[in-house]
Design a protein around this motif. Structure first.
Motif, mmCIF file in Angstrom:
data_model
loop_
_atom_site.group_PDB
_atom_site.id
_atom_site.type_symbol
_atom_site.label_atom_id
_atom_site.label_comp_id
_atom_site.label_asym_id
_atom_site.label_seq_id
_atom_site.Cartn_x
_atom_site.Cartn_y
_atom_site.Cartn_z
ATOM 1 N N LYS A 50 66.212 -47.131 25.743
ATOM 2 C CA LYS A 50 66.600 -46.294 26.881
ATOM 3 C C LYS A 50 67.660 -45.276 26.438
ATOM 4 N N LYS A 51 67.694 -44.137 27.156
ATOM 5 C CA LYS A 51 68.533 -43.021 26.743
ATOM 6 C C LYS A 51 70.025 -43.363 26.818
ATOM 7 N N ASP A 52 70.449 -44.045 27.880
ATOM 8 C CA ASP A 52 71.872 -44.389 28.028
ATOM 9 C C ASP A 52 72.321 -45.308 26.886
ATOM 10 N N ALA B 147 75.190 -44.448 24.008
ATOM 11 C CA ALA B 147 76.333 -45.343 23.812
ATOM 12 C C ALA B 147 76.382 -45.824 22.367
ATOM 13 N N LYS B 148 75.217 -46.103 21.786
ATOM 14 C CA LYS B 148 75.177 -46.569 20.402
ATOM 15 C C LYS B 148 75.674 -45.481 19.450
ATOM 16 N N TYR B 149 75.242 -44.240 19.671
ATOM 17 C CA TYR B 149 75.681 -43.152 18.793
ATOM 18 C C TYR B 149 77.185 -42.890 18.931
ATOM 19 N N ASP B 150 77.699 -42.990 20.155
ATOM 20 C CA ASP B 150 79.152 -42.832 20.354
ATOM 21 C C ASP B 150 79.917 -43.918 19.611
ATOM 22 N N ARG B 151 79.451 -45.148 19.717
ATOM 23 C CA ARG B 151 80.111 -46.266 19.042
ATOM 24 C C ARG B 151 80.079 -46.065 17.527
ATOM 25 N N LEU B 152 78.921 -45.628 16.973
ATOM 26 C CA LEU B 152 78.825 -45.374 15.538
ATOM 27 C C LEU B 152 79.764 -44.257 15.109
ATOM 28 N N ASP B 153 79.861 -43.226 15.928
ATOM 29 C CA ASP B 153 80.753 -42.119 15.601
ATOM 30 C C ASP B 153 82.202 -42.590 15.587
ATOM 31 N N ALA B 154 82.553 -43.396 16.560
ATOM 32 C CA ALA B 154 83.926 -43.924 16.617
ATOM 33 C C ALA B 154 84.210 -44.808 15.411
ATOM 34 N N LEU B 155 83.255 -45.634 15.022
ATOM 35 C CA LEU B 155 83.452 -46.511 13.860
ATOM 36 C C LEU B 155 83.572 -45.707 12.580
ATOM 37 N N ASN B 156 82.750 -44.687 12.442
ATOM 38 C CA ASN B 156 82.805 -43.860 11.230
ATOM 39 C C ASN B 156 84.112 -43.073 11.166
ATOM 40 N N THR B 157 84.579 -42.569 12.287
ATOM 41 C CA THR B 157 85.846 -41.831 12.311
ATOM 42 C C THR B 157 86.998 -42.756 11.951
#
Length: 166
Positions: free
Chosen positions: A140-142, A146-156
């Motif tokens: 699902k899109k939501d 959320a998964k991409y935001d979490r990955l971005d936060a972890l990578n940052t």
């Protein structure tokens, strides 16, 4: 000297193999007449348009056929139509028209192929509607956002830790 002996032995083996093959062929074909060069590895009889003249006669030589063969060497006008047909059938099993006639076998093959396609389509539709009716939550899109935001936060966060340690 040894080389010459090995060569002679190899030649002798070839001769023995060839003789055994000739005897095996004669045992297979019986009293049938060999007409020409072999189409395959040994003389065979085939009714097919690719090989219009076979390397063997169809029937074995009987006394009746042998007398007709001797009579055939003379004038053909003295042969009756029945004798000509008997001579032909001694050499060939079928006429060209008989072995090249349409059999209708393609209808059976097409029917079987279409039945398999139909069964495959029904199985596909069953799997599509009853087994894979809904996608998992992770598609699902939501959830993906959320998964991409979490990955971005972890990578940052990981990048900051790497640069601060230097």
């Amino acid at each position: 000297m040894a080389l010459r002996t090995l060569t002679l032995l190899r030649y002798w083996n070839k001769i023995q193999t060839r003789c055994n093959t000739v005897h095996a062929i004669c045992n297979k074909i019986g009293n049938r007449e060999i007409l020409g060069n072999y189409t395959f590895a040994e003389p065979t009889y085939i009714d097919h348009w690719v090989f219009p003249l076979s390397t063997l006669r169809y029937k074995e030589i009987t006394p009746n056929i042998q007398t007709l063969r001797n009579k055939e060497k003379g004038d053909w006008r003295h042969l009756s139509i029945a004798e000509k047909k008997l001579l032909y059938r001694a050499s060939f099993r079928q006429t060209y028209a008989e072995f090249s006639a349409k059999t209708g076998e393609w209808k059976v093959i097409l029917g079987v192929v279409l039945m398999h396609c139909t069964v495959s389509l029904w199985i596909y539709l069953y799997i599509l509607y009853y087994i894979n009716s809904s996608l998992p939550v992770s598609f699902k899109k939501d959830y993906l956002l959320a998964k991409y935001d979490r990955l971005d936060a972890l990578n940052t966060h990981a990048w900051r830790n790497l640069t601060s340690n230097r």
